[in-house]
Design an enzyme around this catalytic site. Structure first.
Site, PDB file in Angstrom:
ATOM      1  N   SER A 159      39.669  -5.178  14.337  1.00 37.61           N
ATOM      2  CA  SER A 159      40.752  -4.216  14.194  1.00 37.61           C
ATOM      3  C   SER A 159      42.081  -4.951  14.210  1.00 37.61           C
ATOM      4  CB  SER A 159      40.710  -3.209  15.350  1.00 37.61           C
ATOM      5  OG  SER A 159      41.925  -2.503  15.467  1.00 37.61           O
ATOM      6  N   TYR A 185      41.416  -3.054  24.809  1.00 42.22           N
ATOM      7  CA  TYR A 185      40.957  -2.856  23.433  1.00 42.22           C
ATOM      8  C   TYR A 185      41.271  -4.086  22.585  1.00 42.22           C
ATOM      9  CZ  TYR A 185      40.508  -0.814  18.762  1.00 42.22           C
ATOM     10  OH  TYR A 185      40.144  -0.568  17.450  1.00 42.22           O
TER      11      TYR A 185
END
Length: 327
Positions: A159, A185
């Protein structure tokens, strides 16, 4: 650092769909495992690979929900697997290996994002454990089937969240620093990118190539359930009515566009002989130069990958640490 992070000018782009990038490719006789293959871009990935002829296996924590979701993926097999449960990963892998089938395509698409602090039974932080360690264990346990394919590809969903953090080898599980959801994350997504680098290094002599993918921001898949909608509106991802804004050039994509780079990395002959690279918008991403990092991190339109996310030394270190944590 030497790197293969050179765009190919693939002929596709941010708005390309998974169906467009796989057109003309025949996967008859190929076997694919797609984690997260029963929702969001994982489901679209599974559907498109199946339509091209591949056998599809979908691991799922909630088997009944998954079976209902893949009703439009004819013949898809659903098997139990919980990425936070090491025993279930081993059981899944052992069952697949016992089938005697080669594994041509492994798409590690499942993941969680910006969750409140949680830990698995071993005490590992849940985003790192789910997004990275679970897939590390799965991939390494399935290694014999990847070798047997005599030409396998591993696709790891990363990501643009790599911008939030690198991998903190001194405190992977937030035991000594304050937990921040996006920091955790970012660490897990950087780990995903590094994992692809090391899978490729270790596997290429055995015909295994690996790719990391930034799919874009697809906010109507459930991945952003822990993010305040006001934050998404402020980022320009939702309109004032709470509806997703589609703008592929700003990485705001629909599911069909979000699955495109994964499918391209899994199947495209344009990538033959390549691997260990981070991809987005259906192409290999360029490295972000140090003088451009601030502009890259502050926007959505500049493609690229931070050097720390494809650093081979960090990738090798992460592999050894992950091996110890999942032993």
């Amino acid at each position: 650092m030497t790197t293969a992070q050179q765009p190919l000018n693939s002929g596709f782009g941010a708005a390309s769909t998974a169906e467009e990038v796989i057109k003309g490719i025949d996967l008859t006789g190929k076997v694919a495992i797609v984690t997260g293959g029963y929702s969001g871009i994982g489901l679209e990935t599974a559907r498109v690979l199946r339509a091209a002829g591949a056998e599809i296996v979908v691991p799922a924590r909630d088997v009944e929900r998954a079976r209902a979701a893949v009703k439009d993926v004819p013949g898809a097999e659903v098997e139990h697997l919980d990425l936070l449960d090491p025993a279930s990963i081993d059981t899944f892998a052992e069952k697949f290996l016992a089938s005697g089938r080669p594994l041509h395509l492994l798409v590690n698409s499942a993941g969680i994002m910006a969750t409140p602090l949680a830990r698995d039974a071993r005490g590992y932080e849940a985003q790192f454990a789910t997004n990275h360690l679970g897939h590390f264990q799965l991939t390494t346990r399935l290694w014999p089937a990847l070798v047997a394919a005599k030409g396998a590809r591993v696709v790891v969903l990363s990501s643009r969240g790599i911008r939030f953090a690198g991998v903190d080898f001194d405190d992977l599980n937030f035991e000594h620093r304050t937990y921040e959801p996006f920091l955790a994350y970012g660490q897990s997504k950087t780990a995903n990118a590094l994992f692809a680098v090391e899978v490729d290094r270790r596997g290429k002599a055995q015909g295994i190539r690996a790719f990391a993918v930034h799919p874009g921001l697809i906010i109507d898949t459930g991945l952003v359930r822990h993010i305040d909608p006001k934050m998404l509106q402020a980022a320009g991802a939702l309109d004032n009515e709470g509806r997703p804004i589609r703008d592929p050039e700003r990485q705001m994509k629909n599911v069909q566009q979000g699955a495109a780079t994964s499918v391209w990395c899994a199947t495209s002959p344009q990538l033959d002989g390549l691997g260990g690279v981070y991809c987005e918008n259906v192409d290999i991403s360029p490295l972000v130069a140090p003088e451009n990092e601030a502009a890259w991190a502050g926007g959505d339109t500049i493609p690229g990958v931070l050097p720390r996310a494809v650093d081979p030394e960090a990738a090798a270190r992460l592999w050894e640490v992950s091996k110890q944590l999942t032993a």
